[in-house]
Design a protein around this motif. Structure first.
Motif, short mmCIF file in Angstrom:
data_model
loop_
_atom_site.label_atom_id
_atom_site.label_comp_id
_atom_site.label_asym_id
_atom_site.label_seq_id
_atom_site.Cartn_x
_atom_site.Cartn_y
_atom_site.Cartn_z
N ASP A 31 0.83 -1.21 0.00
CA ASP A 31 0.00 0.00 0.00
C ASP A 31 0.86 1.26 0.00
OD1 ASP A 31 -2.30 -1.49 0.00
OD2 ASP A 31 -2.58 -1.40 2.19
N VAL A 32 1.88 1.28 0.83
CA VAL A 32 2.73 2.47 0.94
C VAL A 32 3.57 2.64 -0.32
CG1 VAL A 32 4.60 3.56 2.24
CG2 VAL A 32 2.78 2.35 3.45
N ALA A 33 4.04 1.53 -0.89
CA ALA A 33 4.80 1.61 -2.14
C ALA A 33 3.96 2.21 -3.25
CB ALA A 33 5.30 0.22 -2.53
N ALA A 34 2.68 1.83 -3.28
CA ALA A 34 1.77 2.38 -4.29
C ALA A 34 1.57 3.88 -4.08
CB ALA A 34 0.43 1.64 -4.23
N ARG A 35 1.44 4.34 -2.82
CA ARG A 35 1.27 5.77 -2.54
C ARG A 35 2.49 6.57 -2.98
NH1 ARG A 35 -0.83 7.12 3.41
NH2 ARG A 35 -0.54 9.21 2.52
N ILE A 36 3.69 6.02 -2.74
CA ILE A 36 4.91 6.71 -3.16
C ILE A 36 5.00 6.77 -4.68
CG2 ILE A 36 7.43 6.54 -3.21
CD1 ILE A 36 7.32 5.47 -0.35
N ALA A 37 4.65 5.67 -5.33
CA ALA A 37 4.73 5.61 -6.79
C ALA A 37 3.77 6.58 -7.45
CB ALA A 37 4.46 4.19 -7.27
N GLU A 38 2.60 6.80 -6.82
CA GLU A 38 1.57 7.65 -7.39
C GLU A 38 1.78 9.13 -7.07
OE1 GLU A 38 -1.94 6.01 -5.72
OE2 GLU A 38 -1.88 4.17 -6.93
N SER A 39 2.73 9.42 -6.19
CA SER A 39 2.91 10.79 -5.71
C SER A 39 4.09 11.47 -6.38
CB SER A 39 3.12 10.79 -4.19
OG SER A 39 3.48 12.08 -3.73
N ASP A 40 3.93 12.75 -6.68
CA ASP A 40 5.04 13.55 -7.21
C ASP A 40 5.81 14.24 -6.09
OD1 ASP A 40 4.37 12.95 -9.85
OD2 ASP A 40 2.94 14.62 -9.95
N GLU A 41 5.28 14.19 -4.87
CA GLU A 41 5.85 14.96 -3.77
C GLU A 41 6.52 14.09 -2.71
OE1 GLU A 41 2.86 17.40 -2.03
OE2 GLU A 41 2.24 18.30 -3.92
N HIS A 42 6.07 12.84 -2.55
CA HIS A 42 6.49 12.05 -1.40
C HIS A 42 7.40 10.89 -1.80
CE1 HIS A 42 3.69 14.23 1.11
NE2 HIS A 42 2.71 13.95 0.27
N SER A 43 8.55 10.83 -1.12
CA SER A 43 9.44 9.67 -1.25
C SER A 43 9.47 8.88 0.05
CB SER A 43 10.86 10.12 -1.60
OG SER A 43 11.35 11.00 -0.61
N GLY A 44 8.61 9.29 0.98
CA GLY A 44 8.51 8.62 2.27
C GLY A 44 7.49 9.32 3.14
N PHE A 45 7.16 8.70 4.28
CA PHE A 45 6.12 9.24 5.16
C PHE A 45 6.48 9.02 6.63
CE2 PHE A 45 3.95 7.79 1.30
CZ PHE A 45 3.20 8.90 0.96
N PRO A 46 6.12 9.96 7.52
CA PRO A 46 6.16 9.66 8.94
C PRO A 46 5.15 8.54 9.24
CG PRO A 46 5.93 12.03 8.56
CD PRO A 46 5.68 11.35 7.25
N VAL A 47 5.51 7.65 10.14
CA VAL A 47 4.61 6.58 10.56
C VAL A 47 4.04 6.96 11.91
CG1 VAL A 47 4.39 4.12 11.02
CG2 VAL A 47 6.05 4.93 9.31
N CYS A 48 2.73 7.12 11.98
CA CYS A 48 2.10 7.65 13.19
C CYS A 48 0.98 6.74 13.68
CB CYS A 48 1.53 9.05 12.94
SG CYS A 48 2.78 10.28 12.53
#
Length: 270
Positions: A31-48
């Motif tokens: 799921d997270v890999a797909a979010r990164i692939a679809e985003s032009d801004e994010h290469s990672g995320f804080p995990v909360c």
């Protein structure tokens, strides 16, 4: 935990992004890999977990993981974080030293309140109010020495400057070099004391310029038409500061910010 804040300088909360995209520790790698692939801004995320920062996940962390693995198994938990009242210059040191692009910002309880990026840091450097800094120095000198001073903008040769600061920090030096390579250079502040050019502000920038082979820099120059006894000139003489080579470059490990960063990191992970 006590946070010491210098409110006369730009703080992280003034430049950070408050609306931060996060992921849950239970989200899957796929799921997270797909979010990164679809985003032009994010290469990672804080995990909360709610708003409490548990870790950080980057594209690199996902490379060898299975799509069904939960994020908490592969996320980075050895976090570097900033506090909203931290000076932007201190956050810049952490970002440039570590090579990361974004730094989570947490409050005293370890809750995520924003994120600051290397682009935010550069923006803060461009927006510094240098003329105000020069004006304050002019007023101070006029009051102490009971004289009237003029100021002008001119290009100065860096090998003609007398330093007034005995040490600079290696990580901030790298930051100024990074900015200079991208055409981002705040003017120096120089005092022309009867022909002697005292560098009042900009020691990291001057040394970075010297490393890059830049011979001259833009400067705000405070002009004293006849030489007077200045405190910073005394300091320079007492420390044996005559030229740029006399300035000591201090490794980051000896920087007092290291302890602050460790305290913030502990607060986020407690």
């Amino acid at each position: 935990m006590e946070i010491v804040s210098d409110r006369t300088k730009p703080q992280v909360e003034e430049y950070m992004t408050r609306d931060v995209a996060t992921v849950s520790p239970d989200a899957t790698v796929g799921d997270v890999a797909a979010r990164i692939a679809e985003s032009d801004e994010h290469s990672g995320f804080p995990v909360c977990e709610r708003r409490r920062v548990e870790g950080f996940i980057s594209a690199r962390d996902l490379l060898l993981a299975d799509d069904d693995d939960p994020i908490f198994k592969v996320m980075t938990t050895d976090l570097l974080v900033a506090h909203p009242e931290m000076k932007v210059t201190d956050a810049a040191r952490v970002i440039l030293r570590s090579g990361i692009q974004k730094l989570p910002v947490v409050d005293d309880a370890g809750n995520l309140v924003g994120i600051i990026s290397n682009a935010d840091v550069i923006r803060s450097q461009i927006e510094r109010a240098t003329p105000e800094k020069v004006g304050k120095l002019v007023r101070t000198l006029e009051q102490i020495h009971d004289i009237e001073l003029e100021q002008e903008r001119r290009t100065v040769a860096i090998d003609q400057l007398t330093p007034t600061q005995g040490r600079v920090y290696a990580d901030e030096l790298e930051g100024r070099q990074y900015e200079l390579e991208r055409g981002l250079a705040e003017p120096l502040v120089v005092i022309d004391n009867g022909g002697t050019l005292l560098l009042a502000d900009g020691h990291h920038r001057v040394l970075a310029s010297d490393r890059l082979g830049i011979d001259a820099m833009d400067a705000y120059v405070i002009v004293i038409d006849h030489e007077i006894e200045l405190g910073m000139a005394k300091t320079a003489a007492n420390e044996g500061l005559e030229e740029l080579d006399d300035i000591e470059v201090v490794d980051y490990a000896r920087h007092p910010l290291v302890q602050t960063t460790k305290r913030l990191q502990s607060a986020a992970n407690d």
